[in-house]
Design a protein around this motif. Structure first.
Motif: not given
Length: 222
Positions: A4-8, A23-30, A40-44, A70-79
């Motif tokens: 998970v990338l946290v952006v704020d 704190r949520v099992p199965g998730f880690r902050v990258v 954008f750079a972190a996703v790339q 969505r146009r330039e990728g890579p594919a990630v999901d957004v909350l």
């Protein structure tokens, strides 16, 4: 583990959200960044599966960044994580490809519910085919309240969470035998819960074939 990338733009809020995710099992902050360019750079750079994305950023809106990804990728999901609760903004976010939308301020339990629903969906999408009932259940869970779904008869939430925690903590695929020893339950009980968690999309099943030719079941977090 789901990266998970946290952006704020607010450093303090970003820190709180990062701690929530951890704190949520199965998730880690990258990563934890504070503007669209850094996001954008972190996703790339790779390793990001899900972005916890604020709408109001200093250099570009979260929606604009989502469209660019969505146009330039890579594919990630957004909350999308935002104080903007206007109907038009929610509609724009959905059309841009935002998977979930949570309005600030929110509790840890609310975010955990969203993340766990996302993990179930992600786990289920490993299958090559899904029937309509399961599709409806998975997509519906993305919008469901954070309250836990009722357990099947003969199962308890406490034991399910214990077994999932053991698998997550192991950091490698584990068998029902491994889990039964740590959870202090019978092997058959461990196997029942592991199968249930796998069917719910909360664990991933891998089959390994030994000398006997029979597959051995190993489970890991999605």
């Amino acid at each position: 583990m789901i990266g998970v990338l946290v952006v704020d733009d607010d450093f303090y809020v970003a820190g709180i959200n990062a701690r929530y995710v951890s704190r949520v099992p199965g998730f880690r902050v990258v990563g934890r960044v504070h503007d669209a360019a850094s996001a954008f750079a972190a996703v790339q750079a790779g390793g990001v599966d899900l972005i916890l994305l604020d709408h109001y950023l200093p250099d570009e809106s979260g929606l604009s960044l989502t469209r660019r990804l969505r146009r330039e990728g890579p594919a990630v999901d957004v909350l999308m994580v935002t104080a903007d609760n206007r109907t038009a903004s929610v509609q724009e976010a959905l059309r841009a490809g935002v998977l979930q939308y949570i309005v600030k301020p929110f509790t840890f339990e609310a975010l955990r519910g969203k993340l766990e629903a996302y993990a179930r969906l992600r786990g289920a999408l490993r299958d090559t085919e899904l029937d309509q009932e399961r599709i409806d259940r998975l997509l519906g869970s993305l919008c469901a309240p954070a309250a836990a779904a009722p357990m099947p008869k003969g199962y308890t939430q406490r034991t399910a969470e214990l077994i999932r925690h053991i698998v997550t903590r192991a950091g490698r695929p584990v068998s029902a035998h491994d889990v039964s020893e740590q959870a202090r339950v019978s092997r058959s009980t461990a196997q029942r819960y592991l199968k249930y968690l796998e069917e719910e999309g909360r664990l991933h099943l891998t089959l390994k074939y030994g000398d006997s030719g029979r597959p051995e079941h190993y489970y890991s977090t999605v």
